[in-house]
Design a protein around this motif. Structure first.
Motif, PDB file in Angstrom:
ATOM      1  N   SER A 288      43.453  49.612  36.356  1.00 49.93           N
ATOM      2  CA  SER A 288      42.189  49.868  35.652  1.00 49.93           C
ATOM      3  C   SER A 288      41.188  50.559  36.571  1.00 49.93           C
ATOM      4  N   TYR A 289      41.142  50.156  37.844  1.00 52.51           N
ATOM      5  CA  TYR A 289      40.252  50.816  38.797  1.00 52.51           C
ATOM      6  C   TYR A 289      40.606  52.288  38.954  1.00 52.51           C
ATOM      7  N   LEU A 290      41.906  52.579  39.012  1.00 55.19           N
ATOM      8  CA  LEU A 290      42.358  53.963  39.153  1.00 55.19           C
ATOM      9  C   LEU A 290      41.974  54.789  37.931  1.00 55.19           C
ATOM     10  N   CYS A 291      42.100  54.186  36.747  1.00 56.72           N
ATOM     11  CA  CYS A 291      41.701  54.890  35.518  1.00 56.72           C
ATOM     12  C   CYS A 291      40.216  55.208  35.522  1.00 56.72           C
ATOM     13  N   ILE A 292      39.413  54.237  35.965  1.00 55.43           N
ATOM     14  CA  ILE A 292      37.956  54.409  35.973  1.00 55.43           C
ATOM     15  C   ILE A 292      37.531  55.469  36.980  1.00 55.43           C
ATOM     16  N   SER A 293      38.147  55.460  38.162  1.00 48.85           N
ATOM     17  CA  SER A 293      37.658  56.291  39.251  1.00 48.85           C
ATOM     18  C   SER A 293      38.282  57.679  39.328  1.00 48.85           C
ATOM     19  N   LEU A 294      39.506  57.848  38.829  1.00 46.25           N
ATOM     20  CA  LEU A 294      40.220  59.097  39.061  1.00 46.25           C
ATOM     21  C   LEU A 294      40.415  59.968  37.824  1.00 46.25           C
ATOM     22  N   ILE A 295      40.293  59.394  36.638  1.00 43.72           N
ATOM     23  CA  ILE A 295      40.552  60.182  35.422  1.00 43.72           C
ATOM     24  C   ILE A 295      39.217  60.513  34.754  1.00 43.72           C
ATOM     25  N   PRO A 296      38.789  61.788  34.807  1.00 45.57           N
ATOM     26  CA  PRO A 296      37.460  62.178  34.289  1.00 45.57           C
ATOM     27  C   PRO A 296      37.433  62.382  32.780  1.00 45.57           C
ATOM     28  N   VAL A 297      37.987  61.422  32.062  1.00 43.74           N
ATOM     29  CA  VAL A 297      37.994  61.467  30.603  1.00 43.74           C
ATOM     30  C   VAL A 297      37.241  60.234  30.108  1.00 43.74           C
ATOM     31  N   PRO A 298      36.133  60.402  29.377  1.00 45.47           N
ATOM     32  CA  PRO A 298      35.320  59.249  28.964  1.00 45.47           C
ATOM     33  C   PRO A 298      36.120  58.139  28.288  1.00 45.47           C
ATOM     34  N   LEU A 299      37.025  58.498  27.365  1.00 44.06           N
ATOM     35  CA  LEU A 299      37.789  57.482  26.652  1.00 44.06           C
ATOM     36  C   LEU A 299      38.660  56.670  27.606  1.00 44.06           C
ATOM     37  N   ILE A 300      39.297  57.352  28.570  1.00 47.82           N
ATOM     38  CA  ILE A 300      40.147  56.656  29.546  1.00 47.82           C
ATOM     39  C   ILE A 300      39.296  55.774  30.458  1.00 47.82           C
ATOM     40  N   GLY A 301      38.124  56.279  30.852  1.00 49.02           N
ATOM     41  CA  GLY A 301      37.245  55.487  31.708  1.00 49.02           C
ATOM     42  C   GLY A 301      36.773  54.218  31.032  1.00 49.02           C
ATOM     43  N   LEU A 302      36.373  54.330  29.771  1.00 45.00           N
ATOM     44  CA  LEU A 302      35.932  53.150  29.024  1.00 45.00           C
ATOM     45  C   LEU A 302      37.090  52.191  28.781  1.00 45.00           C
ATOM     46  N   LEU A 303      38.290  52.757  28.518  1.00 44.14           N
ATOM     47  CA  LEU A 303      39.476  51.916  28.351  1.00 44.14           C
ATOM     48  C   LEU A 303      39.786  51.175  29.644  1.00 44.14           C
ATOM     49  N   GLY A 304      39.588  51.846  30.768  1.00 46.70           N
ATOM     50  CA  GLY A 304      39.794  51.187  32.064  1.00 46.70           C
ATOM     51  C   GLY A 304      38.849  50.019  32.264  1.00 46.70           C
ATOM     52  N   CYS A 305      37.574  50.188  31.846  1.00 47.50           N
ATOM     53  CA  CYS A 305      36.603  49.086  31.944  1.00 47.50           C
ATOM     54  C   CYS A 305      37.061  47.887  31.116  1.00 47.50           C
ATOM     55  N   ALA A 306      37.530  48.157  29.904  1.00 54.00           N
ATOM     56  CA  ALA A 306      37.972  47.078  29.024  1.00 54.00           C
ATOM     57  C   ALA A 306      39.187  46.364  29.605  1.00 54.00           C
ATOM     58  N   ILE A 307      40.179  47.142  30.072  1.00 53.26           N
ATOM     59  CA  ILE A 307      41.395  46.553  30.637  1.00 53.26           C
ATOM     60  C   ILE A 307      41.069  45.723  31.876  1.00 53.26           C
ATOM     61  N   CYS A 308      40.107  46.194  32.653  1.00 53.30           N
ATOM     62  CA  CYS A 308      39.699  45.434  33.841  1.00 53.30           C
ATOM     63  C   CYS A 308      39.204  44.043  33.446  1.00 53.30           C
ATOM     64  N   GLY A 309      38.486  43.954  32.321  1.00 58.85           N
ATOM     65  CA  GLY A 309      38.015  42.652  31.857  1.00 58.85           C
ATOM     66  C   GLY A 309      39.161  41.689  31.624  1.00 58.85           C
ATOM     67  N   PHE A 310      40.232  42.165  30.966  1.00 58.49           N
ATOM     68  CA  PHE A 310      41.387  41.294  30.731  1.00 58.49           C
ATOM     69  C   PHE A 310      42.051  40.915  32.047  1.00 58.49           C
ATOM     70  N   SER A 311      42.131  41.872  32.971  1.00 56.82           N
ATOM     71  CA  SER A 311      42.849  41.627  34.224  1.00 56.82           C
ATOM     72  C   SER A 311      42.152  40.601  35.107  1.00 56.82           C
ATOM     73  N   VAL A 312      40.818  40.561  35.087  1.00 54.79           N
ATOM     74  CA  VAL A 312      40.102  39.612  35.950  1.00 54.79           C
ATOM     75  C   VAL A 312      39.862  38.277  35.261  1.00 54.79           C
ATOM     76  N   GLY A 313      40.150  38.198  33.952  1.00 52.88           N
ATOM     77  CA  GLY A 313      39.841  36.980  33.207  1.00 52.88           C
ATOM     78  C   GLY A 313      40.472  35.726  33.769  1.00 52.88           C
ATOM     79  N   ILE A 314      41.698  35.823  34.241  1.00 51.98           N
ATOM     80  CA  ILE A 314      42.424  34.633  34.701  1.00 51.98           C
ATOM     81  C   ILE A 314      42.170  34.320  36.170  1.00 51.98           C
ATOM     82  N   MET A 315      41.616  35.282  36.911  1.00 48.60           N
ATOM     83  CA  MET A 315      41.528  35.109  38.367  1.00 48.60           C
ATOM     84  C   MET A 315      40.676  33.919  38.765  1.00 48.60           C
ATOM     85  N   TRP A 316      39.510  33.771  38.141  1.00 55.94           N
ATOM     86  CA  TRP A 316      38.590  32.684  38.517  1.00 55.94           C
ATOM     87  C   TRP A 316      39.124  31.315  38.081  1.00 55.94           C
ATOM     88  N   PRO A 317      39.358  31.074  36.779  1.00 56.77           N
ATOM     89  CA  PRO A 317      39.868  29.754  36.385  1.00 56.77           C
ATOM     90  C   PRO A 317      41.266  29.489  36.925  1.00 56.77           C
TER      91      PRO A 317
END
Length: 340
Positions: A288-317
């Motif tokens: 997700s970080y790679l999508c956000i930082s390296l792909i200059p397409v708004p839809l992909i960047g926003l999708l990366g933000c959303a996917i990052c949310g799912f990926s970090v959800g389990i880390m804390w609990p």
């Protein structure tokens, strides 16, 4: 007995909503702070760093005074700091400039840090038939609070304009202020560990495993904050989409999928390999970080933000669950307090 603690559990849920407010309302205003007050991007970055560092320091320092003054007083103070910071956010920048903004952030960061330390042990002390699911639901409320902050703030800005943000800041301050009075009245269970369960802080700090979990918690928090704090500004300035679309498709989608991941773990945790889930989540986070930082397409960047949310959800609990299981003599409540 459990019915007596129903309002305590509700107050704990609202406590995490209050923490979501202080962590995620400010970032929705970053672009406005730049344009209206002339703050630079480096100064905005410092706000994020201060929020995170102050909460971390508060987590560590609180171990020295919470037991002395009591959980009830401590959690009330936490909510008072949150409310005060949100109210002063509307006053101090006009009076003291960037220094005033920093002071307001420090105030509500102290409150947020205390809430992070105190809410889980208070919830864990409540009588419950399924404590694991209750704790997972509690952690998911931070995500739903995050979603609520973004959605309601976006609607407010769309209808009344971002120029009226001070009204909204005071409105958000009412939530921790009201919850402070609830915590002053509700029953709070005993925080004393069962015989033979507890270790002293000195004993916990001497364990290498404990510090390994501390590093995992630090990485989990940083992985989450790196995107959640910047999603709104990134969408508006980096991707060039409107603020309304950017906030809904960026930070709100992030929060929704983060909460979804925590609900999945809460409902199916007994059938999930936690180690595998966390490894896959870390890999997904990198993608997700790679999508956000390296792909200059708004839809992909926003999708990366959303996917990052799912990926970090389990880390804390997930880290909390692993720590409570691995440090058997530490006691669940003590591990929760020290690791958060």
């Amino acid at each position: 007995m459990r019915n007596n603690y129903a309002m305590t559990m509700v107050s704990c849920f609202v406590g995490y909503v209050a923490q979501a407010i202080v962590n995620n309302f400010g970032p929705l205003l970053f672009v406005m702070f730049q344009s209206n007050y002339g703050f630079s991007m480096s100064e905005i970055t410092t706000l994020i760093a201060f929020n995170f560092i102050v909460q971390l320091i508060t987590d560590i320092v609180s171990a020295g005074f919470v037991d002395k003054i009591g959980y009830r007083i401590s959690i009330c103070i936490a909510h008072l700091f949150c409310a005060a910071g949100l109210v002063l956010l509307t006053i101090l920048p006009d009076v003291l400039g960037y220094g005033g903004l920093l002071m307001a952030v420090v105030l509500y960061a102290i409150g947020g840090g205390l809430i992070e330390v105190l809410i889980s042990p208070i919830m864990e002390a409540c009588p419950s038939e399924n404590k694991e699911k209750a704790m997972s639901l509690l952690h998911s409320f931070y995500c739903w609070g995050h979603m609520g902050v973004v959605l309601l703030s976006t609607l407010f800005f769309a209808v009344l304009g971002i120029g009226n943000w001070k009204i909204l800041s005071v409105f958000w301050a009412l939530i921790p202020f009201a919850n402070m009075f609830l915590f002053a009245l509700i029953p709070i269970g005993s925080m004393q560990p069962a015989d033979g369960e507890g270790k002293s802080l000195k004993e916990l700090f001497s364990l290498k495993l404990f510090w390994a979990f501390m590093i995992m918690m630090l990485c989990a928090g940083a992985s989450e904050q790196a995107v959640s704090q910047w999603a709104s500004t990134f969408a508006e300035e980096g991707l060039g989409v409107s603020k309304t679309i950017g906030d809904l498709a960026g930070p709100m989608a992030f929060a929704f999928l983060m909460g979804t991941a925590r609900l999945i773990y809460g409902k199916c945790g007994d059938r999930i390999n936690l180690n595998g889930f966390m490894v896959l989540s870390a890999g997904l986070c990198i993608i997700s970080y790679l999508c956000i930082s390296l792909i200059p397409v708004p839809l992909i960047g926003l999708l990366g933000c959303a996917i990052c949310g799912f990926s970090v959800g389990i880390m804390w609990p997930g880290t909390i669950s692993k720590a409570a299981f691995a440090i058997r003599g530490g006691g669940v409540r003590q591990c929760l307090r020290c690791l958060q």
